[in-house]
Write a protein that holds these residues in place. Sequence first.
Motif, PDB file in Angstrom:
ATOM      1  N   MET A 155       0.956  -1.274   0.130  1.00 32.79           N
ATOM      2  CA  MET A 155      -0.079  -0.022   0.077  1.00 32.79           C
ATOM      3  C   MET A 155       0.976   1.302   0.016  1.00 32.79           C
ATOM      4  N   LEU A 156       1.832   1.406   0.845  1.00 36.31           N
ATOM      5  CA  LEU A 156       2.693   2.450   0.863  1.00 36.31           C
ATOM      6  C   LEU A 156       3.623   2.682  -0.380  1.00 36.31           C
TER       7      LEU A 156
ATOM      8  N   THR B 248       1.294  -5.626  20.942  1.00 36.33           N
ATOM      9  CA  THR B 248       2.252  -4.689  20.988  1.00 36.33           C
ATOM     10  C   THR B 248       3.715  -4.883  20.270  1.00 36.33           C
ATOM     11  N   GLY B 249       4.035  -6.121  20.336  1.00 37.76           N
ATOM     12  CA  GLY B 249       5.537  -6.214  19.731  1.00 37.76           C
ATOM     13  C   GLY B 249       5.562  -6.240  18.361  1.00 37.76           C
ATOM     14  N   SER B 250       4.480  -6.780  17.757  1.00 40.13           N
ATOM     15  CA  SER B 250       4.418  -6.880  16.327  1.00 40.13           C
ATOM     16  C   SER B 250       3.986  -5.248  15.795  1.00 40.13           C
ATOM     17  N   ALA B 251       3.321  -4.708  16.702  1.00 39.80           N
ATOM     18  CA  ALA B 251       3.259  -3.370  16.301  1.00 39.80           C
ATOM     19  C   ALA B 251       4.480  -2.294  16.073  1.00 39.80           C
ATOM     20  N   LEU B 252       5.287  -2.759  17.093  1.00 37.61           N
ATOM     21  CA  LEU B 252       6.547  -2.140  17.055  1.00 37.61           C
ATOM     22  C   LEU B 252       7.324  -2.058  15.882  1.00 37.61           C
ATOM     23  N   VAL B 253       7.178  -3.032  15.025  1.00 39.07           N
ATOM     24  CA  VAL B 253       8.009  -3.439  13.872  1.00 39.07           C
ATOM     25  C   VAL B 253       7.645  -2.463  12.883  1.00 39.07           C
ATOM     26  N   TYR B 254       6.272  -1.778  12.986  1.00 42.19           N
ATOM     27  CA  TYR B 254       6.004  -0.485  11.902  1.00 42.19           C
ATOM     28  C   TYR B 254       6.731   0.627  12.257  1.00 42.19           C
ATOM     29  N   VAL B 255       7.232   0.666  13.273  1.00 43.01           N
ATOM     30  CA  VAL B 255       8.147   1.868  13.567  1.00 43.01           C
ATOM     31  C   VAL B 255       9.239   1.694  12.476  1.00 43.01           C
ATOM     32  N   GLY B 256       9.763   0.701  11.998  1.00 38.38           N
ATOM     33  CA  GLY B 256      10.910   0.479  10.957  1.00 38.38           C
ATOM     34  C   GLY B 256      10.563   1.275   9.623  1.00 38.38           C
ATOM     35  N   PHE B 257       9.147   1.365   9.352  1.00 41.24           N
ATOM     36  CA  PHE B 257       8.747   1.913   8.025  1.00 41.24           C
ATOM     37  C   PHE B 257       9.455   3.595   8.148  1.00 41.24           C
ATOM     38  N   ILE B 258      10.027   3.966   9.237  1.00 37.51           N
ATOM     39  CA  ILE B 258      10.440   5.573   9.299  1.00 37.51           C
ATOM     40  C   ILE B 258      11.785   5.446   8.286  1.00 37.51           C
ATOM     41  N   PHE B 259      12.446   4.304   8.426  1.00 41.91           N
ATOM     42  CA  PHE B 259      13.583   4.147   7.655  1.00 41.91           C
ATOM     43  C   PHE B 259      13.391   4.455   6.123  1.00 41.91           C
TER      44      PHE B 259
ATOM     45  N   LEU C 204       2.981  18.173   3.786  1.00 42.93           N
ATOM     46  CA  LEU C 204       2.427  17.709   5.217  1.00 42.93           C
ATOM     47  C   LEU C 204       1.431  16.681   5.047  1.00 42.93           C
ATOM     48  N   LYS C 205       0.471  17.092   3.909  1.00 40.83           N
ATOM     49  CA  LYS C 205      -0.678  16.200   3.507  1.00 40.83           C
ATOM     50  C   LYS C 205      -0.185  14.769   3.145  1.00 40.83           C
ATOM     51  N   ASP C 206       0.790  14.707   2.453  1.00 41.20           N
ATOM     52  CA  ASP C 206       1.456  13.400   1.903  1.00 41.20           C
ATOM     53  C   ASP C 206       1.975  12.685   3.107  1.00 41.20           C
ATOM     54  N   PHE C 207       2.868  13.495   3.833  1.00 40.70           N
ATOM     55  CA  PHE C 207       3.159  12.829   5.166  1.00 40.70           C
ATOM     56  C   PHE C 207       2.256  12.222   6.047  1.00 40.70           C
ATOM     57  N   LEU C 208       1.194  12.822   6.262  1.00 37.60           N
ATOM     58  CA  LEU C 208       0.029  12.485   7.035  1.00 37.60           C
ATOM     59  C   LEU C 208      -0.520  11.224   6.358  1.00 37.60           C
ATOM     60  N   LEU C 209      -0.873  11.238   5.217  1.00 33.08           N
ATOM     61  CA  LEU C 209      -1.345  10.058   4.502  1.00 33.08           C
ATOM     62  C   LEU C 209      -0.323   8.791   4.547  1.00 33.08           C
ATOM     63  N   ALA C 210       1.026   8.939   4.490  1.00 33.33           N
ATOM     64  CA  ALA C 210       1.888   7.774   4.633  1.00 33.33           C
ATOM     65  C   ALA C 210       1.559   7.197   6.282  1.00 33.33           C
ATOM     66  N   ALA C 211       1.592   8.321   7.099  1.00 37.64           N
ATOM     67  CA  ALA C 211       1.672   8.119   8.363  1.00 37.64           C
ATOM     68  C   ALA C 211       0.118   7.236   8.734  1.00 37.64           C
ATOM     69  N   LEU C 212      -0.661   7.492   8.258  1.00 41.37           N
ATOM     70  CA  LEU C 212      -2.010   6.906   8.209  1.00 41.37           C
ATOM     71  C   LEU C 212      -1.988   5.624   7.797  1.00 41.37           C
ATOM     72  N   ILE C 213      -1.493   5.312   6.569  1.00 46.74           N
ATOM     73  CA  ILE C 213      -1.310   3.997   6.136  1.00 46.74           C
ATOM     74  C   ILE C 213      -0.510   3.134   7.051  1.00 46.74           C
ATOM     75  N   ILE C 214       0.437   3.558   7.709  1.00 51.09           N
ATOM     76  CA  ILE C 214       1.302   2.895   8.696  1.00 51.09           C
ATOM     77  C   ILE C 214       0.582   2.730  10.051  1.00 51.09           C
TER      78      ILE C 214
END
Lengths: 509, 614
Positions: A130-131, A168-179, A145-155
């Motif tokens: 999706m990303l 919660t552990g699995s959710a933490l993996v999504y933080v990795g999308f920041i890279f 900002l709008k596009d950033f927020l869209l990406a943040a929403l998808i994640i």
Amino acid sequence: MIESFKGRSIGQSFDWKLLSCYLLLVIFGLLNIYASVHGEAGGTFLSFSTRSGKQIVWIVTALVIAALIIFAIPPELWVSGAVIFYIFVVFLLVAVIFLGVEVKGSRSWFEFGPVRFQPAEISKISTSLMLAAVMSRSNFKISKLKDFLLAALIIGVPMLVIVAEDETGSALVYVGFIFMLYREGLTGWILMLIGLTILTFVLTLTASPYTAILTLAMITTFFLALNIRKIGKWILYGLGTGAIMSLLPWLINLLQEEFIPGAALLRDGLDDAWVKATILANSSWHWLLKVKPIYFLLALTLPAAPAALVKSYRKKDYFLGASALAFLVGIFMVYSTDFLFNDVLQDHQRSRIEVLLGMRDDPSGVGYNVNQSMIAIGSGGLSGKGYLNGTQTTYGFVPEQSTDFIFCTVGEEWGFVGCVGVILLYGFMIMRIIIDAEHSREHFTRIYGYCVASCLFMHLFINIGMTIGIMPVIGIPLPLMSYGGSSLWAFTAMIAIFVVLDHEERKYF
Amino acid sequence: MVARERNLLIGLGVAAVILIARLFIIQIVDTSYKESASNNSMVYDIIYPTRGVIYDRNGKILVGNKVAYDILVTPNEVGEFDTLLLASVLKTDPQAIRNKMAEYRRNRSRIGYQSMVMMKQLSPEDYMRFAEVQYKFPGFKGQVRSIRDYPINAGGNLLGYVSEVDASFIAAHPGEYRSGDYAGKTGIEAAREKDLRGVKGYHIYLRNSRNQIEERYKGGAMDKEAVPGHDIVTTIDADLQQYGQELMANKVGSVVAIEPKTGEILSMISSPGIDVSMLADIGKHYSEIVSDPYKPMFNRTVQASYPPGSVFKLVNGLIGLQEGVLDTKMAYPCNRGYRYSGNHKLGCHAHRSPLVLEEAIMMSCNGFFCYVLKSILENRKYKTIEDAFDRWREYVVSFGFGRKLGSDFPAELGGTIPTSKYYDKIYGKGGWKFTTVVSLSIGQGEIGVTPLQIANLSATVANRGYYYIPHIVKDSPGVEIAPKFHERQYTEVDTTEFKKVIQGMWRAVNSGFGSGGTASIAAVPGLDICGKTGTAQNPHGADNSVFICFAPKDDPKIAIAAYIENAGFGATWACPIASLMVEKYLNGSIAEGQRKDLEKRVMEGNLLDRVHVK
């Protein structure tokens, strides 16, 4: 570079290095799963009653899935179907809360007869697709900002639903999308700030305020030095002071033990008033117990911050000012962590964080796991005890040793050499994915590749980190090596999709 | 854009280096994990040795061992369980169990997979009830343990107790004890701890993390078996000890009996004492014992310091004879006491006057012994009274007074005999004379002795001039007592002088009522008891009743001292008690008639009300 790809056959246009890494890790994982369960009664390597036997089934089916993705399913489907797939998976994620079965306290599994499956595993794929689909659109700019927020929403959407599932552990993996977002143009400062905040919070809770503040001071001064290009001086003075300060708690402990017999008992929190009174009465040095290393650290760093602010104002050096402010905010955070944690958070929220950070008094004893895991790995030494010769893993000291703690078996039986080998193999695999992603023409492939690399990295770092005690105990598997079908299938599919997308790219050359 | 790819790859490299560096530290630099790993899989099952048995001199068991069960719990293995059922089976309060479990929960990181002792010393019957339902309580198990058993109620204070070592005890004996061990804390148990305790052994097993034993480590090759403690044979006569305790019931004081030929202590009674039934589980009774106003823990026989009273006249008489200032024909007058310094008078009772040494001992004349001490201290041989006094003190000390006798009994005290410097300090040099210390003539004043020392005096006189250091442990296989206990200790008075006082002691007992002998009540036909009464002033109420004796006169087999607080004249209580014990020891039983009546009167006598308690 482009020249060299000319005239390649289809076979050559697969990334065989990547596929070899994949196969090596899966097979090495299987060997270690057998090692971790062979001590239990009954069953041989191939017997389906054991986990190693079952894992063979998972591997074979995973290879079938990979073959389907690579040879049967048209690659375009991943691009065109990304949105529907994403929505479908989010729907599954929500549905599992109401329809799923409870496993180890979290409702995140669907059960179909003998097969259990976790939508959160596929969600990593669907979110990545999706990303890739959204961000590869020509008018998408992360700096908006709008596009950033869209990406943040998808994640954020699948992430929050997974948190609601108590995974919660699995959710933490999504933080990795920041890279991946960083690669696509997100400013590095956000990465820095998020990193610093997490670091401060975690260090305060798990180590001590002292460690947190010292680390913060080291990082702030490092960037200050970097900004004015005086790294040499920083290494000389900064690192030197840091080294002395990090030895300070140890030094004060040593002094206390030297002069106050029984000081260790008091520090261990011995609750015996009588023993305490005896120790205090028998020592004229008992005031030494009141000396804490943090006093020295604060005395050293706190006056520097206002001075830096004044200097920054006069010289209009805003980087200096921002750094000093960040440091002050950091100290504030360290001391408000306790308050935040104990007074602001609700009970269930707090307990979730406690579990996350391995501080929770739960009966299975998270601290016990880490301790046993470190003993198993530490006892392996340089070259390990030899395959199937591990005592810690064979005698079953390490819990979850074929799933989340599979790395312990590697550490104990294959030693430092084996561990470095595994880490380098993963590192090389992630590197291959990044390089392939950079080579692709389609933004879709590149973004998806970075998503795969980020997920793999997060799993790798968190999982190995927790077995050696530098990350909190977060129950996520080691990709490709841990026992379990759900995780193996998901990572296989994730990598296979990237391989086929990459293959499409290579055809152009 | 390429810069960002580079940064991310560098970040990947840094992360890999962090993991590898950490692995390098725990796998190669830090060796503690390897040690933990071996501790992890090896479990040392401690085998406790049986503690040595304590026998009396005739082979009767004073302290044996019996089986009890501790309830152990491995908190890590405990799941949900029926607290109420467990509490009822173990006869305890459910809340107590909940509190224990909560405590284990708090300390779980320190406990790990260890087992904790939750309840101690269950009887086999109670344990069986638990064993029947044990399957309902995973993580709970019983551990057999040997505890002390006392077949005869004899010598509670003497034997001492065994209890679990605490932190300070472990610290005081580095390397010898671990938490959970037991050690002798008082009495013989403490004195002979090293012999009695034995050597702990262990079996090594390999176990898994669920604490299940998987196999013997190296097939048991590295195991060490426990070595049982040595048995101890004491010099105590259990029957005599028990009989003495019965006589001393409801009286405060001590009785010490010694075999003069060896210095072996036949019985040693401190009353009120600790009942042996309390010893086995001292922890439960400790506060009760400590709060008892009669201080049963206080072993009066070796720790109480009393004025000896008239029995001390024997010592002064002997010193007079040795110094040549007294002979058996010398007579002194006594008209109801000794007058000195004008109006002062040291009173005496009515008896014939003048009289010689033998009669003075028989009738316990105060006046006579004032003259004796006067002639000792005012002897022209010595330039000053200080010199004469110090010489006198040397004699007294040679009898075992004013210092520890050096017995093998722990916590023995030495009492006090003043020096000339003591009086110099109070009155100034040359500022005091005989009349200042006149009370010492009759064993009063600035003098403190223990019942053991008085009994030792009795043994010394019985032996005609020497004693063996009183002791309580005999040589037995594996246990050898110090050679000093086999050496004669001579006093500074010639052995030939002793028969002169012994005749007086014989007459004090055997002259019949009406003769003026103070101890006629102690007479037992055929036993030839020689004795000396004493009545010592007690600042808290009635006088203390004192009596020493030995028998038979020409071949003494027992020497005894009885010291009863606030019991009045020596003849009223101390004398009957000591003589009954002599009769019991030598004849095996008490003669019917008068003697039986006396026994009955003594046993029923209750003097506790007379004793001043704080």
